[in-house]
Design an enzyme around this catalytic site. Structure first.
Site, PDB file in Angstrom:
ATOM      1  N   HIS A  75       0.841  -1.206   0.000  1.00 53.42           N
ATOM      2  CA  HIS A  75       0.000   0.000   0.000  1.00 53.42           C
ATOM      3  C   HIS A  75       0.873   1.252   0.000  1.00 53.42           C
ATOM      4  O   HIS A  75       1.846   1.334   0.739  1.00 53.42           O
ATOM      5  CB  HIS A  75      -0.901   0.026   1.237  1.00 53.42           C
ATOM      6  CG  HIS A  75      -2.034  -0.943   1.159  1.00 53.42           C
ATOM      7  ND1 HIS A  75      -3.069  -0.953   2.048  1.00 53.42           N
ATOM      8  CD2 HIS A  75      -2.303  -1.936   0.268  1.00 53.42           C
ATOM      9  CE1 HIS A  75      -3.921  -1.907   1.728  1.00 53.42           C
ATOM     10  NE2 HIS A  75      -3.476  -2.526   0.655  1.00 53.42           N
ATOM     11  N   TYR A 203      -9.124   4.888   8.382  1.00 56.15           N
ATOM     12  CA  TYR A 203      -9.229   5.181   9.812  1.00 56.15           C
ATOM     13  C   TYR A 203     -10.334   6.220   9.981  1.00 56.15           C
ATOM     14  O   TYR A 203     -10.211   7.331   9.453  1.00 56.15           O
ATOM     15  CB  TYR A 203      -7.920   5.778  10.330  1.00 56.15           C
ATOM     16  CG  TYR A 203      -6.777   4.796  10.453  1.00 56.15           C
ATOM     17  CD1 TYR A 203      -6.008   4.444   9.345  1.00 56.15           C
ATOM     18  CD2 TYR A 203      -6.461   4.222  11.679  1.00 56.15           C
ATOM     19  CE1 TYR A 203      -4.952   3.544   9.465  1.00 56.15           C
ATOM     20  CE2 TYR A 203      -5.407   3.331  11.810  1.00 56.15           C
ATOM     21  CZ  TYR A 203      -4.666   2.993  10.708  1.00 56.15           C
ATOM     22  OH  TYR A 203      -3.616   2.101  10.833  1.00 56.15           O
ATOM     23  N   PRO A 295      -3.030  -0.380  19.084  1.00 52.18           N
ATOM     24  CA  PRO A 295      -2.788  -0.786  17.693  1.00 52.18           C
ATOM     25  C   PRO A 295      -3.094   0.286  16.642  1.00 52.18           C
ATOM     26  O   PRO A 295      -2.911   0.041  15.453  1.00 52.18           O
ATOM     27  CB  PRO A 295      -3.716  -1.995  17.514  1.00 52.18           C
ATOM     28  CG  PRO A 295      -4.735  -1.874  18.573  1.00 52.18           C
ATOM     29  CD  PRO A 295      -4.129  -1.130  19.708  1.00 52.18           C
ATOM     30  N   LYS A 299       1.902  -0.723  15.060  1.00 53.02           N
ATOM     31  CA  LYS A 299       3.344  -0.793  15.345  1.00 53.02           C
ATOM     32  C   LYS A 299       3.819  -2.011  16.136  1.00 53.02           C
ATOM     33  O   LYS A 299       5.018  -2.266  16.193  1.00 53.02           O
ATOM     34  CB  LYS A 299       3.766   0.458  16.150  1.00 53.02           C
ATOM     35  CG  LYS A 299       3.647   1.748  15.381  1.00 53.02           C
ATOM     36  CD  LYS A 299       4.665   1.810  14.280  1.00 53.02           C
ATOM     37  CE  LYS A 299       4.546   3.041  13.434  1.00 53.02           C
ATOM     38  NZ  LYS A 299       4.649   2.775  12.016  1.00 53.02           N
ATOM     39  N   TYR A 387       4.158   6.633  10.351  1.00 52.95           N
ATOM     40  CA  TYR A 387       3.306   5.486  10.002  1.00 52.95           C
ATOM     41  C   TYR A 387       4.076   4.489   9.131  1.00 52.95           C
ATOM     42  O   TYR A 387       4.048   3.283   9.370  1.00 52.95           O
ATOM     43  CB  TYR A 387       2.044   5.968   9.274  1.00 52.95           C
ATOM     44  CG  TYR A 387       1.000   4.896   9.134  1.00 52.95           C
ATOM     45  CD1 TYR A 387       0.033   4.686  10.123  1.00 52.95           C
ATOM     46  CD2 TYR A 387       0.990   4.047   8.031  1.00 52.95           C
ATOM     47  CE1 TYR A 387      -0.905   3.677  10.005  1.00 52.95           C
ATOM     48  CE2 TYR A 387       0.061   3.039   7.895  1.00 52.95           C
ATOM     49  CZ  TYR A 387      -0.891   2.860   8.892  1.00 52.95           C
ATOM     50  OH  TYR A 387      -1.825   1.855   8.773  1.00 52.95           O
TER      51      TYR A 387
HETATM   52  C1  LIG Z   1      -5.383  -9.860  20.469  1.00 51.22           C
HETATM   53  C2  LIG Z   1      -4.290  -9.004  19.874  1.00 51.22           C
HETATM   54  C3  LIG Z   1      -4.513  -8.299  18.696  1.00 51.22           C
HETATM   55  C4  LIG Z   1      -3.508  -7.500  18.151  1.00 51.22           C
HETATM   56  N1  LIG Z   1      -3.751  -6.798  17.008  1.00 51.22           N
HETATM   57  C5  LIG Z   1      -2.794  -6.006  16.498  1.00 51.22           C
HETATM   58  C6  LIG Z   1      -3.011  -5.250  15.344  1.00 51.22           C
HETATM   59  O1  LIG Z   1      -4.081  -5.287  14.759  1.00 51.22           O
HETATM   60  N2  LIG Z   1      -1.993  -4.469  14.887  1.00 51.22           N
HETATM   61  C7  LIG Z   1      -0.761  -4.419  15.527  1.00 51.22           C
HETATM   62  O2  LIG Z   1       0.157  -3.712  15.079  1.00 51.22           O
HETATM   63  N3  LIG Z   1      -0.530  -5.125  16.622  1.00 51.22           N
HETATM   64  C8  LIG Z   1      -1.508  -5.916  17.113  1.00 51.22           C
HETATM   65  N4  LIG Z   1      -1.258  -6.627  18.217  1.00 51.22           N
HETATM   66  C9  LIG Z   1       0.084  -6.565  18.773  1.00 51.22           C
HETATM   67  C10 LIG Z   1       1.060  -7.527  18.070  1.00 51.22           C
HETATM   68  O3  LIG Z   1       0.390  -8.687  17.715  1.00 51.22           O
HETATM   69  C11 LIG Z   1       2.202  -7.792  19.022  1.00 51.22           C
HETATM   70  O4  LIG Z   1       2.885  -6.564  19.208  1.00 51.22           O
HETATM   71  C12 LIG Z   1       3.166  -8.882  18.569  1.00 51.22           C
HETATM   72  O5  LIG Z   1       2.530 -10.132  18.645  1.00 51.22           O
HETATM   73  C13 LIG Z   1       4.425  -8.887  19.428  1.00 51.22           C
HETATM   74  O6  LIG Z   1       5.192 -10.008  19.163  1.00 51.22           O
HETATM   75  P1  LIG Z   1       5.998 -10.748  20.319  1.00 51.22           P
HETATM   76  O7  LIG Z   1       6.737 -11.831  19.636  1.00 51.22           O
HETATM   77  O8  LIG Z   1       6.714  -9.756  21.118  1.00 51.22           O
HETATM   78  O9  LIG Z   1       4.895 -11.349  21.305  1.00 51.22           O
HETATM   79  P2  LIG Z   1       3.787 -12.463  21.065  1.00 51.22           P
HETATM   80  O10 LIG Z   1       3.346 -12.475  19.647  1.00 51.22           O
HETATM   81  O11 LIG Z   1       2.753 -12.246  22.113  1.00 51.22           O
HETATM   82  O12 LIG Z   1       4.540 -13.821  21.323  1.00 51.22           O
HETATM   83  C14 LIG Z   1       4.862 -14.266  22.621  1.00 51.22           C
HETATM   84  C15 LIG Z   1       4.899 -15.783  22.624  1.00 51.22           C
HETATM   85  O13 LIG Z   1       5.326 -16.226  23.896  1.00 51.22           O
HETATM   86  C16 LIG Z   1       4.544 -17.349  24.267  1.00 51.22           C
HETATM   87  N5  LIG Z   1       4.600 -17.464  25.728  1.00 51.22           N
HETATM   88  C17 LIG Z   1       4.004 -16.694  26.664  1.00 51.22           C
HETATM   89  N6  LIG Z   1       4.302 -17.104  27.890  1.00 51.22           N
HETATM   90  C18 LIG Z   1       5.114 -18.178  27.740  1.00 51.22           C
HETATM   91  C19 LIG Z   1       5.762 -19.061  28.647  1.00 51.22           C
HETATM   92  N7  LIG Z   1       5.631 -18.936  29.977  1.00 51.22           N
HETATM   93  N8  LIG Z   1       6.525 -20.058  28.158  1.00 51.22           N
HETATM   94  C20 LIG Z   1       6.696 -20.207  26.822  1.00 51.22           C
HETATM   95  N9  LIG Z   1       6.079 -19.412  25.915  1.00 51.22           N
HETATM   96  C21 LIG Z   1       5.309 -18.405  26.376  1.00 51.22           C
HETATM   97  C22 LIG Z   1       3.177 -17.020  23.708  1.00 51.22           C
HETATM   98  O14 LIG Z   1       2.371 -18.185  23.557  1.00 51.22           O
HETATM   99  C23 LIG Z   1       3.541 -16.392  22.379  1.00 51.22           C
HETATM  100  O15 LIG Z   1       3.623 -17.343  21.344  1.00 51.22           O
HETATM  101  C24 LIG Z   1      -2.248  -7.414  18.788  1.00 51.22           C
HETATM  102  C25 LIG Z   1      -2.030  -8.137  19.960  1.00 51.22           C
HETATM  103  C26 LIG Z   1      -3.033  -8.908  20.521  1.00 51.22           C
HETATM  104  C27 LIG Z   1      -2.771  -9.648  21.811  1.00 51.22           C
END
Ligand SMILES: Cc1cc2nc3c(=O)[nH]c(=O)nc-3n(C[C@H](O)[C@H](O)[C@H](O)COP(=O)(O)OP(=O)(O)OC[C@H]3O[C@@H](n4cnc5c(N)ncnc54)[C@H](O)[C@@H]3O)c2cc1C
Length: 393
Positions: A75, A203, A295, A299, A387
């Site tokens: 986009h 938006y 969200p 980011k 953005y």
């Molecule tokens: C419901 C939801 C919707 C979202 N929608 C958006 C969106 O539309 N746009 C956007 O930009 N961002 C969105 N986000 C944010 C984005 O998805 C996150 O910023 C991103 O997932 C971060 O990645 P991460 O790897 O840091 O964490 P995560 O993706 O949360 O990964 C963490 C991992 O650690 C695992 N874990 C947790 N505890 C333990 C443990 N004790 N032992 C072993 N494994 C464990 C979990 O199962 C998971 O797989 C959303 C987040 C959520 C929760």
């Protein structure tokens, strides 16, 4: 008790943990990823879906972006809808950068595949339950698998286990400072089997609340409505959701959000959160484990990838020549970007949502701001620059 030895023990197989493991492998550094959920669950978890240019470049240059290049949607702009009119912000013209639509679950699938192809160790259905002193020379991560407690002994621990993970929670008392803002609303999100209503993201600031039209592909729409943080989904029949989306996004005559089968519905509360520092001894936090953004700025996943890019580079320096300067300033390097992104995400959220106690003054102030952002090239450029995303640190 079974014991494994590795260089970097990574907790969490989200975008942060998997990308870190992948980047370390490219540097010849061994890691083990410990993930509480199953592989299928991780690959189907629908969350973010917008990648900044720098995230795309990282995936492509590291060899995990082949499917992304084939299937993602690129986009060049976004639209802001207010006072029943839509206004385009041309990201590409303003910044020379584009954004890419590619679901987080697809990024996760590609990274899992890349790790498995390279013989990487991903331990699914293994829940980390704690670790020994991160100040010790060889910290140990304990995890539970099939009812047994097992251990991974490593040089470094990467806490990539998300907001509710165990790593941040296991830090000694007094080490971390939390900075937090909880918003008085959430997002009701749906995934629907229907072509996107608009070519680019829309938006909308509306008297009834914020709405966002986005997509995951040319046949899958992702749509959001501002709602209460504890909204009861039972009160949202499909027809009500479509009607509300149409009301909040109504603009020029003839525009309609087309309905279709809804295959997923959820409510997500919004918060801004940062923990400082992002490291203690040999434990490094990355991604949602260290910070959360609302969200609105799209980011979360991008910030997670930027953190582990910095961490992988610092660990590579350490293993290459024993120097720890980059490791020592990991937190400082990441937090500079984290706070920039926090400010932008907060600003977008304030400009577009209703806050419950809004006065007519507040709404008019928002409209004045939106008009400025869409009419002034300088203001539009500032939004576009943030953005589309900053270069990696
Ligand atoms: C419901 C939801 C919707 C979202 N929608 C958006 C969106 O539309 N746009 C956007 O930009 N961002 C969105 N986000 C944010 C984005 O998805 C996150 O910023 C991103 O997932 C971060 O990645 P991460 O790897 O840091 O964490 P995560 O993706 O949360 O990964 C963490 C991992 O650690 C695992 N874990 C947790 N505890 C333990 C443990 N004790 N032992 C072993 N494994 C464990 C979990 O199962 C998971 O797989 C959303 C987040 C959520 C929760």
């Amino acid at each position: 008790m079974s014991l494994t030895r590795t260089q970097v023990g990574i907790v969490g197989a989200g975008p942060a943990g998997l990308m870190l493991s992948h980047l370390l492998h490219l540097e010849g550094i061994e890691s083990v990823v410990i993930e509480s959920q199953s592989r299928t669950y991780c690959e189907q978890r629908v969350r973010a879906g917008l990648l900044e240019q720098a995230s795309v470049d990282l995936l492509v240059q590291s060899g995990a972006g082949e499917r992304l290049r084939r299937e993602a949607l690129v986009h060049e702009g976004i639209e802001l809808c207010f006072n029943h009119r839509r206004h385009r912000i041309d990201l590409f013209e303003l910044t020379g950068r584009k954004v890419t639509i590619y679901g987080q679950q697809e990024v996760v699938k590609d990274l899992i595949q890349a790790r498995l192809n390279a013989g990487g160790q991903l331990l699914f259905e293994s829940e980390a339950i704690g670790f020994d002193d991160p100040l010790s020379a060889e910290p140990v991560i304990r995890y539970r698998k099939d009812g047994d407690v097992r251990e991974v002994r490593c040089d470094f621990i990467a806490g990539c286990d998300g907001f509710h993970g165990v790593c941040r929670a296991s830090m000694p008392a007094g080490v971390l400072t939390r900075y937090e803002r909880v918003y008085p609303f959430g997002w009701l999100g749906i995934l629907a089997e229907v072509p996107p209503a608009s070519k680019e993201l829309v938006y909308a600031n509306h008297e009834r609340g914020f709405a966002l039209l986005t997509m995951r592909s040319l046949i899958l729409s992702r749509l959001y409505l501002q709602c209460a943080p504890d909204e009861n989904l039972d009160e949202w029949a499909d027809a009500r959701i479509w009607e509300e989306l149409n009301t909040r996004c109504a603009a020029e005559a003839g525009f309609a959000v087309r309905d279709g089968p809804i295959i997923q519905k959820s409510v997500t509360a919004l918060r801004s959160f940062v923990t400082e520092p992002m490291q203690f001894g040999k434990l490094f936090l990355a991604g949602d484990a260290a910070h959360i953004v609302p969200p609105t700025g799209a980011k979360g996943m991008n910030l997670a990838l930027a953190d582990v890019y910095v961490l992988a580079r610092a660990l590579a320096q350490f293993y290459r020549n024993g120097q720890d300067e980059l490791l020592n300033c990991y937190s400082e390097t990441c937090l500079r970007r984290v706070w920039r992104v926090q400010q932008f995400s907060w600003w977008m959220t304030y400009m577009l949502h209703r806050f419950g106690d809004d006065t007519a003054f507040e709404h008019r102030r928002q409209i004045a701001e939106l008009e400025y952002v869409t009419r002034s090239r300088a203001a539009a450029q500032s939004l576009a620059e943030n953005y589309a995303g900053l270069p990696l640190p």
